[in-house]
Scaffold this motif. Structure first.
Motif, short mmCIF file in Angstrom:
data_model
loop_
_atom_site.label_atom_id
_atom_site.label_comp_id
_atom_site.label_asym_id
_atom_site.label_seq_id
_atom_site.Cartn_x
_atom_site.Cartn_y
_atom_site.Cartn_z
N SER A 160 55.28 30.25 -32.49
CA SER A 160 56.38 29.30 -32.66
C SER A 160 56.60 28.44 -31.43
N GLY A 161 55.58 28.28 -30.59
CA GLY A 161 55.70 27.42 -29.42
C GLY A 161 55.94 28.21 -28.15
N GLU A 162 55.68 27.54 -27.03
CA GLU A 162 55.84 28.21 -25.74
C GLU A 162 57.30 28.57 -25.50
N GLN A 163 57.50 29.81 -25.07
CA GLN A 163 58.85 30.31 -24.78
C GLN A 163 59.19 30.12 -23.30
N ASP A 164 60.46 30.28 -22.98
CA ASP A 164 60.87 30.23 -21.58
C ASP A 164 60.14 31.30 -20.78
N GLU A 165 59.75 30.94 -19.55
CA GLU A 165 59.05 31.90 -18.70
C GLU A 165 60.03 32.95 -18.19
N LEU A 166 59.57 34.20 -18.23
CA LEU A 166 60.37 35.34 -17.80
C LEU A 166 59.74 35.96 -16.55
N THR A 189 37.47 38.58 -10.58
CA THR A 189 38.37 38.02 -9.57
C THR A 189 39.72 37.72 -10.20
N PRO A 190 40.82 38.12 -9.56
CA PRO A 190 42.15 37.86 -10.13
C PRO A 190 42.42 36.36 -10.26
N ILE A 191 43.15 36.01 -11.32
CA ILE A 191 43.58 34.63 -11.55
C ILE A 191 45.09 34.58 -11.35
N GLU A 192 45.52 33.79 -10.41
CA GLU A 192 46.95 33.64 -10.14
C GLU A 192 47.52 32.50 -10.99
N GLY A 193 48.72 32.69 -11.48
CA GLY A 193 49.43 31.61 -12.17
C GLY A 193 48.99 31.35 -13.59
N ALA A 194 48.22 32.26 -14.19
CA ALA A 194 47.84 32.08 -15.59
C ALA A 194 49.09 32.20 -16.46
N LEU A 195 49.18 31.36 -17.49
CA LEU A 195 50.29 31.43 -18.44
C LEU A 195 49.94 32.45 -19.51
N ILE A 196 50.79 33.43 -19.68
CA ILE A 196 50.58 34.51 -20.64
C ILE A 196 51.67 34.43 -21.68
N LEU A 208 61.23 39.08 -29.39
CA LEU A 208 59.89 39.66 -29.26
C LEU A 208 58.84 38.58 -29.02
N ARG A 209 59.24 37.60 -28.22
CA ARG A 209 58.34 36.55 -27.74
C ARG A 209 58.65 36.32 -26.27
N GLY A 210 57.66 35.88 -25.51
CA GLY A 210 57.92 35.58 -24.11
C GLY A 210 56.73 34.92 -23.45
N SER A 211 56.99 34.26 -22.32
CA SER A 211 55.94 33.66 -21.49
C SER A 211 56.07 34.22 -20.09
N PHE A 212 54.93 34.49 -19.47
CA PHE A 212 54.89 35.07 -18.13
C PHE A 212 53.80 34.38 -17.32
N ARG A 213 53.85 34.53 -16.00
CA ARG A 213 52.81 34.04 -15.11
C ARG A 213 52.20 35.22 -14.36
N PHE A 217 48.42 37.65 -27.87
CA PHE A 217 48.37 37.06 -26.53
C PHE A 217 47.68 35.71 -26.61
N MET A 218 48.22 34.75 -25.88
CA MET A 218 47.52 33.48 -25.63
C MET A 218 47.61 33.24 -24.13
N ILE A 219 46.46 33.17 -23.47
CA ILE A 219 46.40 33.09 -22.02
C ILE A 219 45.64 31.84 -21.62
N SER A 220 46.25 31.05 -20.76
CA SER A 220 45.61 29.81 -20.32
C SER A 220 45.78 29.63 -18.82
#
Length: 275
Positions: free
Chosen positions: A106-112, A140-147, A170-175, A219-222
């Motif tokens: 349903s679209g990108e949620q606010d980052e938590l 190698t770790p990726i910093e700042g990926a949108l999850i 039950l939705r959320g966005s994280f870095r 999960f959608m990770i970019s």
């Protein structure tokens, strides 16, 4: 059955597209027409059966809305979505497998902040901590990926299906952090039926199939410089792992929850392919 019945008709339809401005469209439609005509020849499709097919597709479109996409369900349940995914996302063994997108994003949620809960109301499900790393294909770790994550409530419905759930429940966005880590709190997912009160549900019943999906979290990770990953993690031991209605389960995506303080914990590392 005559496999060459009326070949001149197929040739005429294909020839009529020779001046199409878009060569890729012409290529796709040429193959589609050829195979569709072959299906009709091979099955000796009757006029009544073709009329029923048109009625089915009309009904499929008629039930679509801003919160329900019956054509995606049709694509999913026929394995088309997974096949399109497979031919477009062969990242190799070093990256996390992708799977179907599904119709309930349903679209990108606010980052938590890391470790926050994606619940917007209390739920009876078992509290679960999900954590892991976002890595590239070399580890190698990726910093700042949108999850971006989303899942059903314990009742088996997403918030967009259930007016009693708050929007974004039950939705959320994280870095991901500098070390690639991510974490969030949720409830243990449950298996659930896809909407089966429409044309796709009638089709499944006619084919002797069930509508159920095994328990999972989307999960959608970019991240810049990496291919976007659309996938799920599935809970081991679910009754429908071997018969997912949309054929989305892959062995590498199955997780084994463990006991954690007052609930359960799921640990999973994602590896992204370079763009």
């Amino acid at each position: 059955m005559n496999a060459t019945l009326f070949p001149e008709l197929t040739t005429s339809v294909i020839d009529a597209m020779k001046d199409a401005a878009n060569p890729r469209l012409r290529e796709i439609m040429t193959v589609l027409v050829r195979h569709l005509h072959d299906v009709i020849r091979e099955t000796r499709l009757t006029e009544g059966e073709w009329a029923a097919a048109i009625e089915f597709l009309t009904a499929t479109g008629g039930i679509c809305s801003s919160t329900r996409q019956e054509f995606i369900l049709l694509s999913d349940t026929l394995g088309v979505s997974m096949l399109v995914d497979a031919v477009n996302h062969d990242g190799g063994e070093a990256v996390t497998p992708s799977t179907v997108f599904g119709p309930f994003y349903s679209g990108e949620q606010d980052e938590l902040p890391a470790g926050a809960s994606i619940l917007k109301r209390p739920e009876a499900g078992e509290p679960t901590l999900v954590s892991g790393l976002i890595l590239d294909d070399s580890g190698t770790p990726i910093e700042g990926a949108l999850i971006e994550v989303w899942q059903t409530a314990p009742c088996g419905l997403y918030d967009v299906q259930d007016h009693e759930q708050p929007d974004g429940h039950l939705r959320g966005s994280f870095r991901s952090a500098a070390d690639g880590s991510y974490s969030f709190e949720t409830v243990l997912p449950v298996s659930y039926p896809i909407p089966d009160d429409g044309p796709v549900g009638k089709m499944l019943r006619a084919l002797g199939r069930h509508p159920n999906r095994p328990a999972h979290i989307h999960f959608m990770i970019s991240a810049p410089g990496y291919r976007r990953l659309v996938t799920h993690i599935f809970v081991a031991g679910d009754d429908y792992l071997a018969s997912d209605a949309v054929f989305g389960v892959k062995p590498d995506l199955i997780v084994h929850p463990t006991a954690h303080e007052d609930g359960m914990a799921i640990a999973y590392d994602f590896r992204l392919a370079g763009a």
